[in-house]
Design an enzyme around this catalytic site. Structure first.
Site, PDB file in Angstrom:
ATOM      1  N   HIS A 141      -1.838  -9.621 -14.926  1.00 39.77           N
ATOM      2  CA  HIS A 141      -3.248  -9.920 -14.676  1.00 39.77           C
ATOM      3  C   HIS A 141      -3.675 -11.198 -15.398  1.00 39.77           C
ATOM      4  O   HIS A 141      -4.859 -11.382 -15.676  1.00 39.77           O
ATOM      5  CB  HIS A 141      -4.143  -8.771 -15.149  1.00 39.77           C
ATOM      6  CG  HIS A 141      -3.944  -7.481 -14.420  1.00 39.77           C
ATOM      7  ND1 HIS A 141      -2.865  -6.675 -14.663  1.00 39.77           N
ATOM      8  CD2 HIS A 141      -4.684  -6.878 -13.447  1.00 39.77           C
ATOM      9  CE1 HIS A 141      -2.943  -5.598 -13.883  1.00 39.77           C
ATOM     10  NE2 HIS A 141      -4.031  -5.710 -13.137  1.00 39.77           N
ATOM     11  N   GLU A 190      -3.758  -6.574  -0.108  1.00 41.38           N
ATOM     12  CA  GLU A 190      -4.013  -8.013  -0.055  1.00 41.38           C
ATOM     13  C   GLU A 190      -3.475  -8.642   1.220  1.00 41.38           C
ATOM     14  O   GLU A 190      -4.091  -9.569   1.780  1.00 41.38           O
ATOM     15  CB  GLU A 190      -3.418  -8.700  -1.286  1.00 41.38           C
ATOM     16  CG  GLU A 190      -4.214  -8.516  -2.562  1.00 41.38           C
ATOM     17  CD  GLU A 190      -4.098  -7.116  -3.147  1.00 41.38           C
ATOM     18  OE1 GLU A 190      -4.972  -6.721  -3.939  1.00 41.38           O
ATOM     19  OE2 GLU A 190      -3.120  -6.407  -2.810  1.00 41.38           O
TER      20      GLU A 190
END
Length: 335
Positions: free
Chosen positions: A137, A68
């Site tokens: 998540h 990321e």
């Protein structure tokens, strides 16, 4: 905002398909647009949202390694050099790996360059709880990014807004975080206007009318709030549901006006209550001098980590029944 070069049509699309249609439109009308991230190219995205882009636009849509910080760092540089990257961070939780690139770099470009440079960068991500999502998540992190000057943030709840807000974001010269919700991707299809003018940032929508209380919400909670308002209407309690799909810029005037009319305020979000953006909404209403008939309330997820078991998770995230119960108490208990 500039006019679109793509002719306006109407198509019946789901939320996820509307995002896909927006990406195709943007790739066509803005040649400087790039779309990339983990699994967004050849596979077409873990939720199928970027399907077909690689085939139609070649190397302008591509896959990246699982990094990321590299995705966001390269996007900041590309944006500064004239591209309009649209990068996907698969889960909002994963954006925490790249906070330096978002907070210290993208958000600072205009300021540190004295306005000579911009970072027209769009970050697409999705958040919220789904079956088995568990603690890493499922976090709702919009308040974290709303604390950072220089970042724009929106959270669409309908197929039309999923299309329109993304188009607006990519046309903007500011870095924009577009936060989607995977529980909405495969929902019912609706008529979506594709093409046409690029809409300005900001604004709000009244999703349900009422005069006894104002509920302010955004994202996936919008439709749970509307369901709660409909059930309360059957009891004679009128709830005005104000959705604010743009959280920065935020339509403070509309929210203040609604709270002034109804005299009661509830803010509903999926994020944890403590430190959530709901506190900012309450502060803005009270700071505007609105005299409420009862103390304002915040309805959100308790301050706990999200369990993996769906039966436990669904007890934590606000649903229509819980929202209705809290608003009922606000109205009847505060008369």
């Amino acid at each position: 905002m500039p006019e679109s070069t793509v002719s306006e049509t109407t198509r019946k699309l789901s939320y996820g398909e509307a995002v896909n249609a927006a990406l195709h439109r943007l790739m066509e009308e803005l040649p400087e647009t790039l779309v990339y991230g983990e699994d967004v190219g050849v596979p077409g995205g873990v939720f199928g949202v970027t399907r077909g882009l690689r085939k139609q636009y070649g190397d302008r849509a591509f896959d990246t390694p699982i990094s990321e910080s590299a995705i966001l760092g390269s996007a900041v540089g590309a944006a500064m050099m004239g591209r309009r990257p649209v990068v996907e961070i698969m889960w909002a939780d994963f954006s925490l790996v790249a906070l330096d690139q978002i907070v210290n770099q993208a958000a600072n470009v205009r300021y540190v360059s004295g306005g000579r440079l911009a970072a027209p960068l769009t970050i697409r991500t999705q958040q919220g709880n789904g079956p088995g999502a568990c603690a890493q998540h499922s976090q709702c992190l919009e308040a974290l990014f709303l604390h950072v000057p220089g970042l724009r943030v929106c959270m669409p709840s309908t197929p039309q807004d999923a299309h329109d807000l993304l188009v607006t974001a990519v046309h903007s010269d500011d870095p924009v975080l577009v936060v989607e919700n995977r529980t909405l991707y495969f929902g019912a299809k609706e008529e979506v206007r594709v093409g046409g003018p690029v809409l300005p940032m900001g604004g709000s929508r009244i999703r349900h009318e009422g005069s006894d209380a104002t509920v302010v919400t955004w994202g996936a909670m919008t439709w749970r709030a509307v369901e709660a308002a409909r059930s309360l209407a059957m009891e004679g309690i009128g709830v005005e549901v104000v959705e604010t799909p743009w959280l920065n810029p935020f339509d403070t005037g509309a929210v203040v006006g609604s709270a002034r009319r109804t005299g009661r305020l509830a803010v509903v979000h999926e994020a944890n209550v403590t430190g959530g953006f709901g506190a900012e909404v309450v502060a803005r209403v009270v700071g505007a001098g609105v005299v409420l008939k009862a103390p304002p309330i915040r309805v959100g997820t308790p301050d706990v980590r999200m369990p993996a078991a769906p039966v436990l998770a669904q007890e934590l995230v606000p649903d229509a029944r819980r929202i209705a119960g809290e608003v009922r108490t606000l109205v009847l208990g505060g008369s």
